[in-house]
Write a protein that holds these residues in place. Structure first.
Motif, PDB file in Angstrom:
ATOM      1  N   ILE A   3      -4.049 -11.437  -7.923  1.00  0.00           N
ATOM      2  CA  ILE A   3      -2.826 -12.177  -8.231  1.00  0.00           C
ATOM      3  C   ILE A   3      -2.619 -12.032  -9.731  1.00  0.00           C
TER       4      ILE A   3
ATOM      5  N   ALA B 208       3.939 -16.160  -7.243  1.00  0.00           N
ATOM      6  CA  ALA B 208       2.523 -15.994  -7.582  1.00  0.00           C
ATOM      7  C   ALA B 208       1.697 -17.167  -7.083  1.00  0.00           C
TER       8      ALA B 208
ATOM      9  N   ASN C 251       1.414 -16.935  -3.352  1.00  0.00           N
ATOM     10  CA  ASN C 251       0.472 -15.872  -2.988  1.00  0.00           C
ATOM     11  C   ASN C 251      -0.973 -16.289  -3.211  1.00  0.00           C
TER      12      ASN C 251
ATOM     13  N   GLU D 130       1.701  -7.869  -4.816  1.00  0.00           N
ATOM     14  CA  GLU D 130       1.544  -8.385  -6.174  1.00  0.00           C
ATOM     15  C   GLU D 130       1.700  -7.275  -7.215  1.00  0.00           C
TER      16      GLU D 130
END
Length: 355
Positions: free
Chosen positions: A32, A246, A249, A272
């Motif tokens: 990430i 983000a 995720n 990502e």
């Protein structure tokens, strides 16, 4: 801004006037991505990130220190990279020492020679600033350990991560092995913006034995450094949605790491990587780090995965080079394919492990 003052070290000390310290620190590859920060001087991320530290891809730093004959505000610093003096590196190093002097006031009483080298190309998008600044932070903490013999290992590493962050944001993650988190996230206990922490939750065994094969597409230093890209996120039209994405995720990855879903893992890290480059390409001014052979590799990976059913996935940092992640159980066949089908797209192949 004087944040986290519990890392402050008072100036009263007793230490040998001369010394030499050597430490090494790995590069890391973010799953990430962190892209964007509140203030470049204090290095606070606008979203949390998580990375693997990499075996065999590292910086070795030798820090030589001498007590000053005369008291001056700033230390004298010389830096050598791969045996050659690099005056171009000095502005960043002086800025780093200035930022950390409040937390390491003893540094002001010494002059320094820094000798360093990488096992991989620098400034080409393989997190060389992460490994170099974390190695330097570890050297500095070794000096502090000489001052305070009772220094606990936990504090040593936390402060090293804290200091490394002030040199390069992602450097704070290179202090620890394995999966490492930086940046506050409500779902990760202990996560914070000031230093990284080892990932605190259960990880399926499949993700503890991952191979990272790095394809060097372009060894040349990037024309536009990551620091510039981070600044552009402050005026980016899609920045807010990127930060939300983000964090979402990250929640998804926590679940994936627990259950061991390789396909979901691969799809997420590729998403990502492409999102990071989408932010780069839609900045103002916009720019492009990918090269034609970067795209050739990505398409080849997609086609090979469909045809072979192998669990091979790519990710990229802020550069043209490609990281290929896959489980160690599939290494033999995948590595054979990489050397036969991808070698023509790159100048070098670096074999590494996520450890």
């Amino acid at each position: 801004m004087r944040t986290n003052c519990f890392f402050y070290r008072k100036k009263k000390y007793s230490i040998d006037p001369n010394g030499v310290i050597t430490r090494k620190s790995p590069s890391n590859i973010a799953l990430i991505k962190y892209w964007g920060k509140h203030n470049k001087k204090i290095q606070i991320p606008l979203n949390s990130s998580i990375s693997y530290s990499l075996e065999g891809v590292y910086t070795v730093t030798r820090l030589i220190y001498h007590l000053k004959e005369r008291k001056k505000r700033n230390p004298s610093i010389k830096i050598f990279f791969s045996g050659k003096e690099k005056t171009s590196f000095l502005p960043k190093i002086f800025e780093f020492f200035h930022r950390i002097s409040f937390y390491c006031s003893y540094l002001l009483d010494f002059n320094f020679i820094i000798e360093t080298y990488n096992t991989f190309p620098h400034s080409s998008g393989i997190a060389s600033s992460a490994s170099s600044m974390s190695a330097l932070a570890l050297c500095i903490m070794e000096i502090e350990k000489k001052l305070v013999s009772s220094l606990k290992e936990d504090f040593f590493l936390k402060k090293a991560s804290f200091l490394a962050r002030l040199g390069s944001g992602s450097a704070c993650r290179s202090i620890y092995p394995g999966l490492v988190v930086w940046g506050h996230h409500k779902s990760i206990k202990g996560s914070n913006n000031f230093y990284a922490i080892p990932y605190p939750y259960k990880v399926h065994p499949i993700f503890t034995k991952m191979v990272d094969t790095i394809l060097i597409i372009d060894e040349k230093p990037k024309k536009i450094l990551s620091s510039k890209g981070h600044q552009l996120m402050n005026i980016h039209p899609y920045a807010k949605e990127r930060f939300k994405c983000a964090n979402k995720n990250m929640n998804h990855l926590i679940s994936i790491l627990k259950v061991g879903d390789l396909q979901e893992f691969g799809e997420l890290i590729e998403h990502e990587a492409l999102t990071l480059h989408a932010m780069i390409m839609t900045s103002r001014p916009y720019f492009l780090w990918m090269k034609p052979n970067t795209l050739n590799v990505l398409y080849s990976v997609w086609n090979f995965r469909i045809q072979s059913k192998k669990n091979i996935y790519f990710t990229l940092d802020a550069g043209a080079n490609v990281h290929l992640l896959y489980p160690i159980e599939e290494k033999k066949s995948i590595l054979k394919w990489i050397y036969s089908d991808l070698i023509s797209f790159c100048t070098k192949i670096i074999e590494s492990f996520c450890y």
